[in-house]
Write a protein that holds these residues in place. Structure first.
Motif, PDB file in Angstrom:
ATOM      1  N   SER A  11     -17.920 -15.697  14.901  1.00 22.79           N
ATOM      2  CA  SER A  11     -17.103 -16.857  15.268  1.00 22.79           C
ATOM      3  C   SER A  11     -16.343 -17.387  14.059  1.00 22.79           C
ATOM      4  O   SER A  11     -15.205 -17.846  14.177  1.00 22.79           O
ATOM      5  N   THR A  12     -16.962 -17.299  12.871  1.00 25.82           N
ATOM      6  CA  THR A  12     -16.289 -17.744  11.655  1.00 25.82           C
ATOM      7  C   THR A  12     -15.085 -16.862  11.376  1.00 25.82           C
ATOM      8  O   THR A  12     -13.989 -17.357  11.077  1.00 25.82           O
ATOM      9  N   ILE A  13     -15.258 -15.558  11.491  1.00 27.01           N
ATOM     10  CA  ILE A  13     -14.143 -14.628  11.271  1.00 27.01           C
ATOM     11  C   ILE A  13     -13.054 -14.875  12.307  1.00 27.01           C
ATOM     12  O   ILE A  13     -11.864 -14.833  11.996  1.00 27.01           O
ATOM     13  N   ARG A  21      -9.092 -22.199  10.786  1.00 27.00           N
ATOM     14  CA  ARG A  21      -9.964 -22.646   9.702  1.00 27.00           C
ATOM     15  C   ARG A  21      -9.839 -21.646   8.558  1.00 27.00           C
ATOM     16  O   ARG A  21      -9.721 -20.458   8.783  1.00 27.00           O
ATOM     17  N   ASP A  22      -9.874 -22.133   7.332  1.00 27.49           N
ATOM     18  CA  ASP A  22      -9.858 -21.274   6.156  1.00 27.49           C
ATOM     19  C   ASP A  22     -11.269 -21.118   5.625  1.00 27.49           C
ATOM     20  O   ASP A  22     -12.079 -22.040   5.726  1.00 27.49           O
ATOM     21  N   PRO A  23     -11.559 -19.965   5.031  1.00 26.93           N
ATOM     22  CA  PRO A  23     -12.880 -19.808   4.416  1.00 26.93           C
ATOM     23  C   PRO A  23     -13.020 -20.740   3.223  1.00 26.93           C
ATOM     24  O   PRO A  23     -12.046 -21.061   2.544  1.00 26.93           O
ATOM     25  N   GLY A  24     -14.241 -21.180   2.968  1.00 29.91           N
ATOM     26  CA  GLY A  24     -14.497 -22.059   1.829  1.00 29.91           C
ATOM     27  C   GLY A  24     -14.383 -21.310   0.512  1.00 29.91           C
ATOM     28  O   GLY A  24     -14.398 -20.078   0.463  1.00 29.91           O
ATOM     29  N   GLY A  25     -14.271 -22.063  -0.555  1.00 28.42           N
ATOM     30  CA  GLY A  25     -14.117 -21.471  -1.876  1.00 28.42           C
ATOM     31  C   GLY A  25     -15.247 -20.539  -2.259  1.00 28.42           C
ATOM     32  O   GLY A  25     -15.018 -19.468  -2.828  1.00 28.42           O
ATOM     33  N   ASN A  26     -16.483 -20.932  -1.944  1.00 28.40           N
ATOM     34  CA  ASN A  26     -17.622 -20.069  -2.267  1.00 28.40           C
ATOM     35  C   ASN A  26     -17.558 -18.756  -1.502  1.00 28.40           C
ATOM     36  O   ASN A  26     -17.903 -17.701  -2.022  1.00 28.40           O
ATOM     37  N   LEU A  49      -3.205 -11.995  -2.380  1.00 30.49           N
ATOM     38  CA  LEU A  49      -2.671 -12.255  -1.039  1.00 30.49           C
ATOM     39  C   LEU A  49      -3.184 -13.578  -0.476  1.00 30.49           C
ATOM     40  O   LEU A  49      -2.429 -14.317   0.164  1.00 30.49           O
ATOM     41  N   TYR A  50      -4.441 -13.888  -0.695  1.00 31.63           N
ATOM     42  CA  TYR A  50      -4.984 -15.146  -0.187  1.00 31.63           C
ATOM     43  C   TYR A  50      -4.284 -16.335  -0.821  1.00 31.63           C
ATOM     44  O   TYR A  50      -3.889 -17.269  -0.133  1.00 31.63           O
ATOM     45  N   LEU A  51      -4.088 -16.288  -2.120  1.00 32.08           N
ATOM     46  CA  LEU A  51      -3.418 -17.401  -2.803  1.00 32.08           C
ATOM     47  C   LEU A  51      -1.953 -17.490  -2.414  1.00 32.08           C
ATOM     48  O   LEU A  51      -1.431 -18.583  -2.246  1.00 32.08           O
ATOM     49  N   ASP A  52      -1.301 -16.348  -2.242  1.00 31.17           N
ATOM     50  CA  ASP A  52       0.100 -16.367  -1.803  1.00 31.17           C
ATOM     51  C   ASP A  52       0.223 -17.011  -0.434  1.00 31.17           C
ATOM     52  O   ASP A  52       1.101 -17.819  -0.199  1.00 31.17           O
ATOM     53  N   GLU A  53      -0.682 -16.660   0.488  1.00 37.41           N
ATOM     54  CA  GLU A  53      -0.637 -17.227   1.833  1.00 37.41           C
ATOM     55  C   GLU A  53      -0.891 -18.722   1.799  1.00 37.41           C
ATOM     56  O   GLU A  53      -0.265 -19.486   2.510  1.00 37.41           O
ATOM     57  N   SER A  54      -1.806 -19.151   0.957  1.00 40.86           N
ATOM     58  CA  SER A  54      -2.107 -20.580   0.847  1.00 40.86           C
ATOM     59  C   SER A  54      -0.878 -21.356   0.364  1.00 40.86           C
ATOM     60  O   SER A  54      -0.595 -22.439   0.839  1.00 40.86           O
ATOM     61  N   ASP A  55      -0.142 -20.775  -0.575  1.00 40.15           N
ATOM     62  CA  ASP A  55       1.059 -21.430  -1.081  1.00 40.15           C
ATOM     63  C   ASP A  55       2.095 -21.587   0.020  1.00 40.15           C
ATOM     64  O   ASP A  55       2.785 -22.604   0.095  1.00 40.15           O
ATOM     65  N   GLU A  56       2.230 -20.596   0.894  1.00 36.94           N
ATOM     66  CA  GLU A  56       3.219 -20.680   1.967  1.00 36.94           C
ATOM     67  C   GLU A  56       2.873 -21.778   2.964  1.00 36.94           C
ATOM     68  O   GLU A  56       3.744 -22.434   3.508  1.00 36.94           O
ATOM     69  N   LYS A  57       1.595 -22.004   3.226  1.00 34.67           N
ATOM     70  CA  LYS A  57       1.184 -23.024   4.174  1.00 34.67           C
ATOM     71  C   LYS A  57       1.521 -24.430   3.697  1.00 34.67           C
ATOM     72  O   LYS A  57       1.720 -25.329   4.488  1.00 34.67           O
TER      73      LYS A  57
END
Length: 59
Positions: A11-13, A21-26, A49-57
């Protein structure tokens, strides 16, 4: 070689894939650690890729 990864529920995936929902930092760090053991290049690409996507949001 045994690789231990954190248990992540289906369910988390599902929430991550559907961007509700985004995964937590840990969790991000644990995913990177697991990938790094399997393929260091993939681990760096995942973070990039994760950081690039976060910047776009934010825009």
């Amino acid at each position: 070689m045994t690789i231990l990864l954190p248990t992540i529920g289906r369910s988390t995936i599902h929430h991550w894939v559907n961007e509700s929902r985004d995964p937590g930092g840990n969790t991000i760090l644990e995913i990177r650690k697991g990938l790094n053991k399997l393929n260091p290049v993939a681990a760096e690409e995942f973070i990039r890729l994760y950081l690039d996507e976060s910047d776009e949001k934010e825009n």
